[in-house]
Design an enzyme around this catalytic site. Structure first.
Site, mmCIF file in Angstrom:
data_model
loop_
_atom_site.group_PDB
_atom_site.id
_atom_site.type_symbol
_atom_site.label_atom_id
_atom_site.label_comp_id
_atom_site.label_asym_id
_atom_site.label_seq_id
_atom_site.Cartn_x
_atom_site.Cartn_y
_atom_site.Cartn_z
ATOM 1 N N GLN A 22 7.808 -9.402 7.740
ATOM 2 C CA GLN A 22 9.101 -8.778 6.896
ATOM 3 C C GLN A 22 9.556 -7.535 7.824
ATOM 4 O O GLN A 22 10.486 -7.145 7.429
ATOM 5 C CB GLN A 22 8.883 -8.601 5.506
ATOM 6 C CG GLN A 22 7.837 -7.285 5.109
ATOM 7 C CD GLN A 22 7.538 -7.238 3.639
ATOM 8 O OE1 GLN A 22 6.933 -8.042 3.129
ATOM 9 N NE2 GLN A 22 8.326 -6.540 3.023
ATOM 10 N N LEU A 26 0.482 3.621 -1.793
ATOM 11 C CA LEU A 26 0.922 3.515 -3.436
ATOM 12 C C LEU A 26 1.305 4.880 -3.981
ATOM 13 O O LEU A 26 0.732 6.043 -3.701
ATOM 14 C CB LEU A 26 -0.171 3.034 -4.363
ATOM 15 C CG LEU A 26 -0.742 1.584 -3.698
ATOM 16 C CD1 LEU A 26 -1.806 0.918 -4.623
ATOM 17 C CD2 LEU A 26 0.385 0.567 -3.578
ATOM 18 N N HIS A 27 2.418 4.898 -4.966
ATOM 19 C CA HIS A 27 2.956 5.973 -5.506
ATOM 20 C C HIS A 27 2.943 5.684 -7.151
ATOM 21 O O HIS A 27 2.642 4.540 -7.339
ATOM 22 C CB HIS A 27 4.058 6.667 -4.877
ATOM 23 C CG HIS A 27 5.217 5.343 -4.593
ATOM 24 N ND1 HIS A 27 5.774 4.663 -5.987
ATOM 25 C CD2 HIS A 27 5.613 4.887 -3.420
ATOM 26 C CE1 HIS A 27 6.640 3.855 -5.217
ATOM 27 N NE2 HIS A 27 6.727 3.836 -3.659
ATOM 28 N N ASP A 57 13.935 -2.479 -5.499
ATOM 29 C CA ASP A 57 14.055 -3.630 -4.535
ATOM 30 C C ASP A 57 15.011 -4.669 -5.254
ATOM 31 O O ASP A 57 14.280 -5.882 -5.328
ATOM 32 C CB ASP A 57 12.677 -3.910 -3.684
ATOM 33 C CG ASP A 57 12.264 -2.818 -2.970
ATOM 34 O OD1 ASP A 57 12.931 -2.371 -1.899
ATOM 35 O OD2 ASP A 57 11.202 -2.490 -3.316
ATOM 36 N N SER A 104 7.728 4.602 -0.523
ATOM 37 C CA SER A 104 6.837 4.917 0.472
ATOM 38 C C SER A 104 7.345 5.776 1.717
ATOM 39 O O SER A 104 6.617 6.449 2.380
ATOM 40 C CB SER A 104 5.841 3.702 0.856
ATOM 41 O OG SER A 104 5.403 3.146 -0.258
ATOM 42 N N ARG A 105 8.652 5.163 1.928
ATOM 43 C CA ARG A 105 9.078 5.715 2.975
ATOM 44 C C ARG A 105 9.731 7.085 2.547
ATOM 45 O O ARG A 105 10.214 7.850 3.699
ATOM 46 C CB ARG A 105 10.564 4.790 3.563
ATOM 47 C CG ARG A 105 10.003 3.393 3.876
ATOM 48 C CD ARG A 105 11.100 2.585 4.562
ATOM 49 N NE ARG A 105 10.538 1.684 5.205
ATOM 50 C CZ ARG A 105 10.504 0.420 5.031
ATOM 51 N NH1 ARG A 105 10.880 0.007 3.783
ATOM 52 N NH2 ARG A 105 9.687 -0.705 5.716
ATOM 53 N N GLY A 143 0.675 -1.299 -0.070
ATOM 54 C CA GLY A 143 0.085 0.103 -0.092
ATOM 55 C C GLY A 143 0.804 1.159 -0.090
ATOM 56 O O GLY A 143 2.105 1.168 -0.386
ATOM 57 N N HIS A 163 4.386 2.265 -7.931
ATOM 58 C CA HIS A 163 3.540 1.184 -8.053
ATOM 59 C C HIS A 163 2.594 1.462 -9.196
ATOM 60 O O HIS A 163 2.076 0.344 -9.699
ATOM 61 C CB HIS A 163 2.611 1.129 -6.604
ATOM 62 C CG HIS A 163 3.297 1.180 -5.380
ATOM 63 N ND1 HIS A 163 3.693 1.984 -4.721
ATOM 64 C CD2 HIS A 163 3.894 -0.138 -4.790
ATOM 65 C CE1 HIS A 163 4.342 1.488 -3.481
ATOM 66 N NE2 HIS A 163 4.489 0.354 -3.647
#
Ligand code: PAF
Length: 280
Positions: free
Chosen positions: A61, A33-34, A150, A186-187, A31, A37
């Protein structure tokens, strides 16, 4: 577009899509989302007849002291983004739906999960591979889409899918960046204005390392170039900078191309990662 909460509803939707001869794609997300995504969803919508987006902040995780509780949860906005992109179904389960109380099985990929981020986040990749394996079993899709930001996660998931004979094609999608080069994450929401202004230096450091590698530097030398550029930005504290083989993630210290240079660095409490691939 439907938003469903249970595995049974996902299975039913996939059966219905398959009955109509449709190909099915999955975009697994946590989620918040940006546009990164969005690019995964766009790619699935372009290549599959039926696109599922899973939205699940996967507790297994996150390690102790990591940002599980603070992780942004924005389901309404996520649903709007998915609908605008043409996705067909959102799967947004609760942790209890995802994991039975007596769950006793973990999927562990050795080797490629152990260096880079895995060296600093010991439970992380077991959590990722377990939840992604579950999602691929629940939805049984033709293709699943993951971002190249990632990079280690992508390699770990490809390894799992090959080793466990999971019949889903894993598709890597290029990192989406802000105009100043910062990889979308998201961070990034955690960064102060001052940190945000300084954050593109991670990308600049990797670009400098990639240029050195393209000019003939060894992995070790390229890592040093990245470290030097990053050290010039006092708000960053590097966690690791590693030049690795793109497929095996083995260190390329004395070797040249091809390589992926991957880095993780802290700005205050916020941990950012990025990587760059340099072909031979
Ligand atoms: O990349 C992520 O957002 C997560 O690690 C994933 C693949 C959705 C698994 O929880």
């Amino acid at each position: 577009m439907q938003v469903v909460r249970t595995k049974a509803e996902v299975r039913k939707a996939v059966r219905a899509a398959r009955a109509q001869g449709k190909s099915v794609g999955l975009v697994p997300t946590m989620g918040a989302l940006h546009a990164g995504h969005r690019s995964l969803v766009d790619t699935s919508v372009a290549n599959c007849d039926f696109t599922i987006v899973s939205v699940f902040v996967n507790p297994t995780q996150f390690g102790p002291g990591e940002d599980l509780d603070a992780y942004p949860r924005t389901l309404e906005a996520d649903a709007a983004l998915c609908e605008a992109a043409g996705a067909d179904l959102i799967f947004a389960p609760d942790p209890d739906e995802m994991y039975g109380a007596a769950a006793a099985t973990t999927v562990h990929v050795s080797g490629v999960s152990e260096g880079l981020c895995g060296a600093f986040r010991p439970v992380h990749f077991d959590g990722v591979t377990t939840v992604v394996c579950k999602l691929l079993n629940i939805a049984a899709v033709d293709r699943a889409y993951f971002g190249e930001k990632d990079y280690q996660q992508l390699v770990v998931i490809r390894t799992m899918v090959a080793d466990l004979d999971i019949a889903t094609e894993i598709v890597g999608v290029a990192t989406v960046r802000e105009p100043d080069g910062l990889a979308l994450s998201s961070r990034n929401k955690y960064l102060s204005d001052q940190q945000r202004a300084a954050a593109p230096s991670l990308r600049q450091a990797l670009l400098a390392g990639a240029k050195a590698a393209a000019d003939g530097a060894s992995g070790c030398e390229a890592e040093q170039v990245v470290a030097d550029v990053l050290a010039a930005e006092p708000l960053f504290r590097a966690q690791y900078i590693s030049a690795v083989d793109p497929d095996t993630l083995e260190p390329r210290e004395d070797d040249g191309l091809p390589m992926v240079i991957a880095a993780a660095a802290y700005m205050g409490e916020t941990r950012l990662i990025d990587n760059i691939r340099v072909e031979g």
